[in-house]
Design an enzyme around this catalytic site. Structure first.
Site: not given
Length: 176
Positions: A58, A60, A146
């Site tokens: 996932h 954000h 990342y």
């Protein structure tokens, strides 16, 4: 009940976007393709990337949209589609997705939150950056590659050792 998304032109939004299969590591395995998808979309549909962290399953992000624009849904649809087209078709696709001609890479929906004020903004920035530590991927925020955290350290918004000590309430953007 019909779900209604926030619609504020020029607004700043926090997003959580998930893979359909949460046990996969596709986002970090194919991070360059994901970055390319963002770049392609930003060319025709600009937005400011306030913060982003990409985790295996996932991501954000916090975006600020242009002054007369509130269409984050189109942007996310295009980012997901561009990324999906760059991935070989080997994912599990359920009958509902097959019927609609969809891939099985992303969850259909995503979480969005309209940032209300400066405190809300800072809380969500902290949440984005601390997330890899929260999930146990790294011990220190700076160690996760990342993330736009490195950019924000470079320009002096955060210190390189931010999040290492428990000076705050220990929640880093999460609510009790």
């Amino acid at each position: 009940m019909q779900y209604r998304r926030a619609d504020v032109k020029g607004g700043t939004y926090f997003f959580t976007v998930n893979l359909a299969e949460r046990n996969k590591t596709l986002l970090v395995d194919r991070v360059n393709e994901l970055r390319d998808a963002f770049k392609r979309v930003k060319t025709n549909h600009p937005f400011k990337m306030d913060a982003i962290v990409i985790l295996p399953d996932h991501l954000h992000a916090i975006w600020t949209l242009p002054k007369n624009d509130s269409d984050f849904a189109t942007r996310w649809g295009l980012i997901k589609a561009n990324f999906s087209r760059s991935i070989a078709k080997n994912e599990r696709i359920n009958p509902s997705r097959t019927h609609k001609g969809e891939r099985g890479i992303w969850q259909r929906r995503y979480w969005e939150h309209l940032i209300r004020d400066e405190l809300d903004y800072q809380s969500h920035m902290d949440y984005v950056y601390y997330n890899p530590v929260k999930h146990g991927y790294v011990k220190n925020v700076i160690d996760w590659p990342y993330s736009s955290f490195h950019r924000d350290v470079e320009v002096g918004i955060y210190s390189a050792d931010w999040g290492e000590s428990d000076d705050s309430d220990g929640l880093f953007g999460e609510r009790r």
